[in-house]
Design an enzyme around this catalytic site. Structure first.
Site, PDB file in Angstrom:
ATOM      1  N   THR A  44       0.832  -1.206   0.000  1.00 38.67           N
ATOM      2  CA  THR A  44       0.000   0.000   0.000  1.00 38.67           C
ATOM      3  C   THR A  44       0.865   1.255   0.000  1.00 38.67           C
ATOM      4  O   THR A  44       0.572   2.234  -0.701  1.00 38.67           O
ATOM      5  CB  THR A  44      -0.932   0.006   1.228  1.00 38.67           C
ATOM      6  OG1 THR A  44      -1.786  -1.132   1.174  1.00 38.67           O
ATOM      7  CG2 THR A  44      -1.774   1.272   1.280  1.00 38.67           C
ATOM      8  N   HIS A  47       2.096   1.926  -3.424  1.00 35.82           N
ATOM      9  CA  HIS A  47       1.062   2.585  -4.232  1.00 35.82           C
ATOM     10  C   HIS A  47       1.037   4.089  -3.937  1.00 35.82           C
ATOM     11  O   HIS A  47       0.894   4.914  -4.855  1.00 35.82           O
ATOM     12  CB  HIS A  47      -0.317   1.988  -3.931  1.00 35.82           C
ATOM     13  CG  HIS A  47      -0.554   0.648  -4.543  1.00 35.82           C
ATOM     14  ND1 HIS A  47      -0.715   0.466  -5.894  1.00 35.82           N
ATOM     15  CD2 HIS A  47      -0.654  -0.591  -3.990  1.00 35.82           C
ATOM     16  CE1 HIS A  47      -0.915  -0.814  -6.152  1.00 35.82           C
ATOM     17  NE2 HIS A  47      -0.871  -1.476  -5.008  1.00 35.82           N
TER      18      HIS A  47
END
Length: 345
Positions: A44, A47
């Site tokens: 995450t 990202h």
């Protein structure tokens, strides 16, 4: 204690993170302020670094990011009763409302109002992180800081792997990233008969083999059906753990499942990809989506696995000081690392 701290901040809507000085989080009456010892980089966070479409529509700027950590309690709120300053802890990164139907029924992991630490509110890529008392998890003395710092992804693996009974079952894991590898380790530890893990990255498959997964398959070079035959499988897989988010891997898994097989899906696939729903129907497959950890049963099981001898520390391939965070993110972005753990002091 100073009222300012170092932190990795998404301070601009573009690629990258920046080390800045920001205010130490304020502690509410039910909050716990944790001095971070070690942080780990999650997919995450990559990202968010890459500032992809998901990050652009999800992450407020500026934001201290990160949600995988271990540390010690620096301050407690006036209403906190369970914990004390100096206690060594980690924390659940999903903060739930406590008021919706699922929360009130004891199913907090299904809360529709979940907020993510380091996603919707300030995270753990700082010298301090503040979370509610209810999210704090004490760490036993015999579990190292770096292992506790990866309990968030290990919890994803445990939650996924233990979604179905594994004893005596043949298990296929698609995706040999850190979570996939740990899921395969949990399956093997939990009594699975055959555990097969697939990927197209030879470095990740080598790490899986190093960690005791006997059957590693390079899906770009090997035929899974041939591998199944070579290891004595005469029927399909009983349990599938989809960790890759890769459409070809998911389709191959469905094709190789036994009738009545069960699939737990953690990997996030691209929008609009297709699977053969006729196979799902006529094989009578059971598909279950997985997100995060069951609170707090998964944490209990994680600690039990580690204290019982399951060593997940080799999943950590990079250990760096926080000032070298760019090196850590480059390792993660390359796709050739396991977990990257950053030391704050």
């Amino acid at each position: 204690m100073s009222n300012m701290m170092k932190a990795l901040v998404k301070s601009k809507p573009e690629v990258g993170l920046w080390m800045e000085h920001v205010p130490v989080p304020e502690v509410g009456p039910n909050d716990v302020l944790i001095r971070v010892r070690k942080s780990a980089i999650c997919g995450t966070d990559v990202h968010i670094w890459n500032w992809d479409q998901w990050a652009q529509k999800t992450i407020p700027v500026p934001m201290v990011v990160g949600h995988e950590f271990c540390g010690e309690i620096a301050e407690i709120g006036s209403a906190v009763t369970k914990y004390h300053v100096g206690e060594r802890v980690s924390g659940e990164g999903h903060i739930v409302c406590g008021k919706c139907r699922n929360c009130r029924a004891g199913r907090g992991h299904l809360c529709r109002n979940t907020l993510g630490v380091g996603v919707n509110r300030p995270g753990s890529f700082g010298e301090f992180v503040c979370i509610p008392e209810s999210n704090v998890v004490p760490i036993p003395d015999d579990i190292p800081d770096e292992v506790a710092a990866i309990f968030d992804p290990f919890g994803n693996a445990v939650h996924t792997a233990l979604s179905f009974d594994l004893v005596g079952e043949d298990v296929l894991v698609t995706g040999a990233g850190p979570i996939g590898i740990m899921g395969a380790m949990v399956a093997k530890r939990s009594g699975a008969r055959k555990v097969v893990i697939t990927d197209i990255n030879p470095n990740r498959l080598a790490l899986a083999h190093k960690l005791g997964i006997d059957h590693v398959v390079d899906a770009s070079k090997e035929n899974l059906a041939d591998v199944m035959k070579s290891i004595g499988m005469t029927e399909g897989f009983d349990v599938g753990l989809e960790m890759s988010g890769a459409a070809p891997a998911f389709r191959d898994m469905i094709d190789k499942m036994n009738n009545g097989g069960k699939i737990a899906i953690l990997g996030i696939a691209p929008a609009g990809f297709e699977i053969d729903w006729n196979k799902v129907i006529f094989k009578m497959l059971n598909l279950k989506g997985i997100y995060g950890r069951e609170m707090f049963e998964t944490w209990y099981k994680m600690i039990a696995f580690v204290q019982g001898g399951l060593d997940v520390s080799p999943v950590i391939t990079h250990r760096i000081g926080i000032d070298d965070f760019r090196e850590g993110f480059e390792a993660m972005r390359s796709g050739n690392s396991g977990k990257v753990v950053m030391d704050w002091f």
